[in-house]
Design an enzyme around this catalytic site. Structure first.
Site, short mmCIF file in Angstrom:
data_model
loop_
_atom_site.label_atom_id
_atom_site.label_comp_id
_atom_site.label_asym_id
_atom_site.label_seq_id
_atom_site.Cartn_x
_atom_site.Cartn_y
_atom_site.Cartn_z
N LYS A 35 0.62 -1.27 0.06
CA LYS A 35 0.03 0.10 -0.01
C LYS A 35 0.67 1.08 -0.10
CE LYS A 35 -0.02 0.11 4.64
NZ LYS A 35 -0.73 -1.37 6.05
N TYR A 250 16.67 29.61 8.40
CA TYR A 250 15.66 30.17 8.89
C TYR A 250 15.54 30.02 10.31
CZ TYR A 250 12.65 29.99 4.08
OH TYR A 250 12.40 30.31 3.23
#
Ligand SMILES: *Cc1c(COP(=O)(O)O)cnc(C)c1O
Length: 354
Positions: A35, A250
Site C-alpha cells: 500500500k 531560517y
C-alpha cells in the site's frame, strides 16, 4: 532530470527481506503489503520484484488495487480497508480484488457481489473489524450466499512492544473466536513476524520489514538483519565558510561554535525530509557522517562538513539508506520510519536497481 535528488530503490534488498520473513515463519505464506505506493518505494516495481514469491499482495484501497492489477500482477490482491460503497465492491469484483470485510455494512455489499472475501475481527485495536461474537453469524450469511471466506484475520495494536500484555490478550481473543473454524487465519504484521512467533499463521502480512526498516521500538533494522531498500540522496549545491558566531538557516536557530564549512544540500521537506529533524541528525557524505545544522527548508538542508575537507559541490549526500538508518532519522524527528518512507514526495525520482 536536472536535479540530482533521488531515491535509489534496491529491489534485491526487498527480495532478501521477503526471504527473511519466510525464514522467520516457515509455515506461513506471506502477503506482501505494498500500500501507499509500496511504502514510497514504487508499488508496481515492488510487486513485480516479489511476483511469484508472495502468496498475494495487499493494498489499502480499491483504487490502489486497480492500479496494481492494471500493471499486470496476477496474484490475489487484498484490499485491507475494504470499501464503503456498492460501487467499490463492484469495481473490486470486476478486477478480481479481494475485499477484507470488517463491518456489517461491508458484509451487506459483499453479499450482493458474491466474490471471495477475507473477514476481519476486532480483537482490541478498535479501528476496523467485526466483534468476535458476530463472527459465526457473519460466516453463516456468507456461506448461505455461497461466498468463499479465504481467511479470517485480525490486526495487532502493540506488536512493536516486546512482551506486551495487550498483544497476548488479542492473540487469546482471536484464538478463542476462531477455534475449530477450519479456515486459514492471519494475524502477523512485520513486528509480529519478528517478535511474536506465536502469532504466525497460514498467512502473514509483512509490510515495513520488506523495505528494510524496523517496526520494533528500541531496535533498528540492522538488528533484525533487514536490508534498507531505499537510499534517499541529495546533492550538494553550495559549500561556504562561515565564521564562529554566525548563524545558518531560517530563524537563525544554529550558530557556529567554530569557523565552519557548511554545505547546502538540495533536499528539503517538500521532498520528504522531515522538517522537525533537529540539528545533529546524521547525513552521510563520502565515508563519514555530517550532521544537519539549521532548520530544514522546503527545498534544501544545510549540513556541517567542517571535518570533511574534501567535500565539493556535486557530491551526493545520503539522507537515509544503508549508512544512516531511516529509523534513526525518524526517532530524532519524533516520528517513525513508515512516515518518512511514505512521505518521500512525487518530486523525487525513484531509480530502480535490480
Ligand atoms: C499496513 C498493514 C500491514 C503491514 O504492517 P507493517 O507494520 O508495515 O508490517 C498488515 N496488516 C494490515 C491490516 C495493515 O493495514
Amino acid at each position: 532530470m536536472h536535479r540530482r535528488t533521488l531515491a535509489r530503490i534496491e529491489l534485491s534488498a526487498i527480495q532478501a527481506n521477503f526471504e527473511l520473513a519466510q525464514q522467520l515463519a516457515p509455515g506461513a505464506r506471506n502477503v506482501a503489503v505494498v500500500k501507499a505506493d509500496g511504502y514510497g518505494h514504487g508499488m508496481t516495481q515492488v510487486a513485480e520484484a516479489l511476483s511469484g514469491r508472495a502468496a498475494a499482495f495487499a493494498v489499502a484501497t480499491v483504487d490502489e488495487g486497480m492500479r496494481l492489477r492494471a500493471s499486470g500482477i496476477d496474484e490475489a490482491i487484498l484490499i485491507l480497508e475494504g470499501g464503503s460503497s456498492a460501487d467499490a465492491f463492484a469495481a473490486a469484483s470486476e478486477h478480481c480484488l479481494t475485499m477484507v470485510l470488517s463491518s456489517e455494512q461491508q458484509l451487506e455489499h459483499a453479499l450482493k457481489v458474491r466474490a471471495p472475501v477475507w473477514l476481519k475481527l476486532d480483537t482490541g485495536m478498535h479501528r476496523l473489524g467485526i466483534a468476535p461474537r458476530d463472527l459465526l453469524h457473519a460466516l453463516d450469511s456468507l456461506r448461505a450466499s455461497d461466498i468463499e471466506v479465504q481467511a479470517v484475520c485480525t490486526h495487532l495494536a502493540c506488536a512493536d512492544e516486546p512482551g506486551s500484555a495487550a498483544t497476548l490478550q488479542q492473540l487469546k481473543l482471536f484464538q478463542d473466536a476462531t477455534l475449530g473454524l477450519k479456515l486459514p487465519l492471519s494475524i502477523a504484521n512485520s513486528a509480529a513476524i519478528l517478535a511474536w512467533p506465536q502469532s504466525h499463521a497460514e498467512f502473514n502480512r509483512p509490510g515495513i520489514m520488506l523495505y528494510g526498516a524496523s517496526p520494533l521500538l528500541n531496535s533498528n533494522a540492522a538488528d533484525a538483519k533487514l536490508v534498507p531498500a531505499m537510499t534517499f540522496l541529495g546533492e550538494i549545491i553550495a559549500v561556504r565558510s562561515i565564521a564562529a558566531g554566525e548563524s545558518v538557516g531560517y530563524g537563525a536557530r544554529w550558530t557556529a561554535q567554530r569557523n565552519s564549512q557548511i554545505a547546502t544540500v538540495a533536499a528539503g521537506y517538500a521532498d520528504g525530509y522531515p522538517r522537525h529533524a533537529p540539528c545533529g541528525t546524521p547525513t552521510f557524505v563520502h565515508d563519514a557522517v555530517a550532521p544537519l545544522v539549521g532548520t530544514v527548508s522546503m527545498d534544501m538542508i544545510t549540513i556541517d562538513v567542517t571535518d570533511l575537507p574534501g567535500t565539493r559541490i556535486g557530491d551526493a549526500v545520503e539522507l537515509w539508506g544503508r549508512n544512516v538508518s531511516v529509523d534513526d532519522v525518524a526517532v530524532r524527528a519524533g516520528t517513525i520510519g513508515y512516515e518518512l518512507l511514505t512521505g518521500v514526495s512525487a518530486r523525487v525520482p525513484r531509480i530502480f536497481n535490480a
